[in-house]
Design an enzyme around this catalytic site. Structure first.
Site, PDB file in Angstrom:
ATOM      1  NE  ARG A   1      -3.837   2.689   2.771  1.00 21.83           N
ATOM      2  CZ  ARG A   1      -3.819   3.537   1.755  1.00 21.83           C
ATOM      3  NH1 ARG A   1      -4.856   3.591   0.916  1.00 21.83           N
ATOM      4  NH2 ARG A   1      -2.795   4.350   1.566  1.00 21.83           N
TER       5      ARG A   1
ATOM      6  CB  CYS B   1      -0.980  -0.029   1.168  1.00 26.60           C
ATOM      7  SG  CYS B   1      -0.219  -0.125   2.800  1.00 26.60           S
TER       8      CYS B   1
END
Lengths: 72, 287
Positions: free
Chosen positions: B242, B237
Site C-alpha cells: 500500500r 503500511c
C-alpha cells in the site's frame, strides 16, 4: 469475452463493511469480496447466478472476518 | 492526466486498449497471487505473483539483482521495453512492482490508472489465454536505494522528525484497534503506529472507480497533513505494498522530492523488541 453486468454494493458483515463486486463472464458470475477499509480482497467466487456467487463470497468473508480481533 | 508532475508514469484503460499489442509493450497483471488473472485478464498480459515472484522467498527482501534480471528476461522484458502494470486492490501490488523496477533502473514502466477493476467495469476484452513469451536480454542497474527506506531511516525520522512519516494503513490499523486488515492474518505482535507518523490512508488518493484524484485534489489531501515537499517523506503500511501506491502518488503524481517506501513497514516495526509504539490518533500535524 467481456465482463458484463458489473455491479458493486457494500454490505455489513459481522460489523465490518464489505464491498461486493460481481460481473458475468460468459455463463459464469464472478464475485469478489473486499474489506472496504483498507480494501484488501477476502474472497473470490464463481457461480451460475450473481446471488449464488455473492452468497459464497459473503460466507467466506464472514469466516475470515470472524477471526479479526478488536483490541481494547 | 496532464496536470500531474510526471504523467508519463500513468496510462489510461483507453491507452492500453489501443497500444497493448504493440511489439515493445509488455502488459503485466500483478497481484499477491494470480487467481484473478486466471479468471480472465487483458489480452496479451502476463502475470506476476507478489508473494512468489516479486520478493526474495528465503529472506525478507526485494528481489536480488540476478533474480530481478531473470524475472525480466523470462517475462520478455528488455531494458527498453515499455512495461504497463495493473492489478487488483487499486494497483497496490502493481505499484510495488513499479517501485522495484525503478530501484533496478527500468525507465519506462507505468501504471494503468484504475487497475483491473476499471478495465472490468468498462466491459473491456478479457481472455484466459496465457501468451507465449519470448525471453529477452536484461541487465539490471545498481539498485537505487534513494527510493527505499530501511528501519534505520524510519527510526531516525521518528526520533528526529527531519523526515515525515506517512502511515497509509486504515485508521483502525493506525490506532491499534486491529492488528491487520479485517479478515487477514495478524502479522505483528503490537498494534499502533510509529511515533510521529501521520495517518493518510492510501485510498485518500483515489476516486471510487480506483483512478487517482486530479493533481489539485491530491495536493490538498496531503498538504492538509503537512506533506507538502518541505521535508523528505517515508511512506509505510503493513508489508509495503500500500505504501508503494502512496510512494507512486507522492513521487510521480505530485512530484515531491525525497519520497521513499519503507517496505519493512509495520510487520517489521510492530514486531521489534523495544520499539516505541504510539496508539490512538496522531498528534496535530507538525510543521
Amino acid at each position: 469475452m467481456r465482463a458484463e453486468e458489473f455491479a458493486e454494493r457494500k454490505v455489513a458483515v459481522d460489523g465490518w463493511e464489505v464491498n461486493l463486486a460481481s460481473y458475468r463472464l460468459g455463463d459464469v458470475f464472478h464475485c469478489q469480496a473486499d474489506n472496504v477499509s483498507p480494501g484488501a480482497w477476502l474472497a473470490r467466487t464463481t457461480a451460475p447466478t450473481r446471488a449464488e456467487a455473492e452468497q459464497k463470497a459473503l460466507t467466506r468473508a464472514s469466516q475470515l472476518l470472524a477471526r479479526t480481533r478488536r483490541c481494547a | 492526466m496532464s496536470d500531474y508532475a510526471h504523467p508519463e508514469n500513468l496510462v489510461s484503460t483507453e491507452w492500453v486498449a489501443l497500444h497493448a499489442s504493440e511489439p515493445n509493450v509488455r502488459l503485466v497483471e500483478v497481484d499477491v497471487e494470480t487467481s484473478a488473472y486466471d479468471e480472465g485478464h487483458i489480452p496479451g498480459a502476463i502475470a506476476w505473483a507478489w508473494r512468489s515472484q516479486l520478493c526474495d522467498t528465503l529472506r525478507r527482501d526485494i528481489l536480488s539483482a540476478p533474480a530481478f534480471e531473470t524475472l525480466m528476461q523470462e517475462s520478455g522484458i528488455g531494458n527498453d521495453t515499455a512495461v504497463i502494470l495493473y492489478g487488483d486492490n487499486n494497483n497496490w501490488f502493481a505499484a510495488w512492482a513499479l517501485w522495484q523496477m525503478r530501484i533496478y533502473g527500468h525507465k519506462d514502466v507505468r501504471l494503468m490508472n484504475g487497475g483491473r477493476k476499471k478495465w472490468i467495469s468498462e466491459g473491456r476484452e478479457l481472455t484466459t489465454e496465457v501468451p507465449t513469451v519470448k525471453p529477452a536480454r536484461y541487465r539490471a542497474a545498481s539498485p537505487d536505494f534513494s527510493l527505499r527506506s530501511f528501519l534505520l531511516q524510519a527510526q531516525g525520522a521518528s526520533a528526529g522528525r527531519a523526515s515525515a512519516l506517512v502511515d497509509v494503513r486504515s485508521p483502525a490499523e493506525f490506532t491499534g484497534e486491529i492488528l491487520a486488515p479485517p479478515g487477514l492474518p495478524e502479522t505483528c505482535q503490537r498494534g499502533g503506529h510509529i511515533p510521529g507518523a501521520r495517518n493518510i490512508p492510501w485510498s485518500k488518493a483515489c476516486r471510487e472507480d480506483g483512478t487517482f484524484l486530479p493533481y489539485d485534489e491530491l495536493k490538498a489531501v496531503y498538504a492538509a497533513e503537512g506533506i507538502d515537499g518541505s521535508k523528505p517523506v517515508i511512506a509505510y503500511c503493513r508489508i509495503g505494498e500500500r505504501s508503494s501506491h502512496t510512494w507512486f502518488v507522492l513521487r510521480y503524481l505530485l512530484g515531491l522530492p525525497g519520497v521513499t517506501n519503507y517496505d519493512g513497514s509495520w510487520t517489521e516495526w510492530g514486531n521489534l523488541v523495544g520499539a516505541p509504539v504510539q496508539r490512538g490518533a496522531a498528534a496535530a500535524a507538525r510543521g
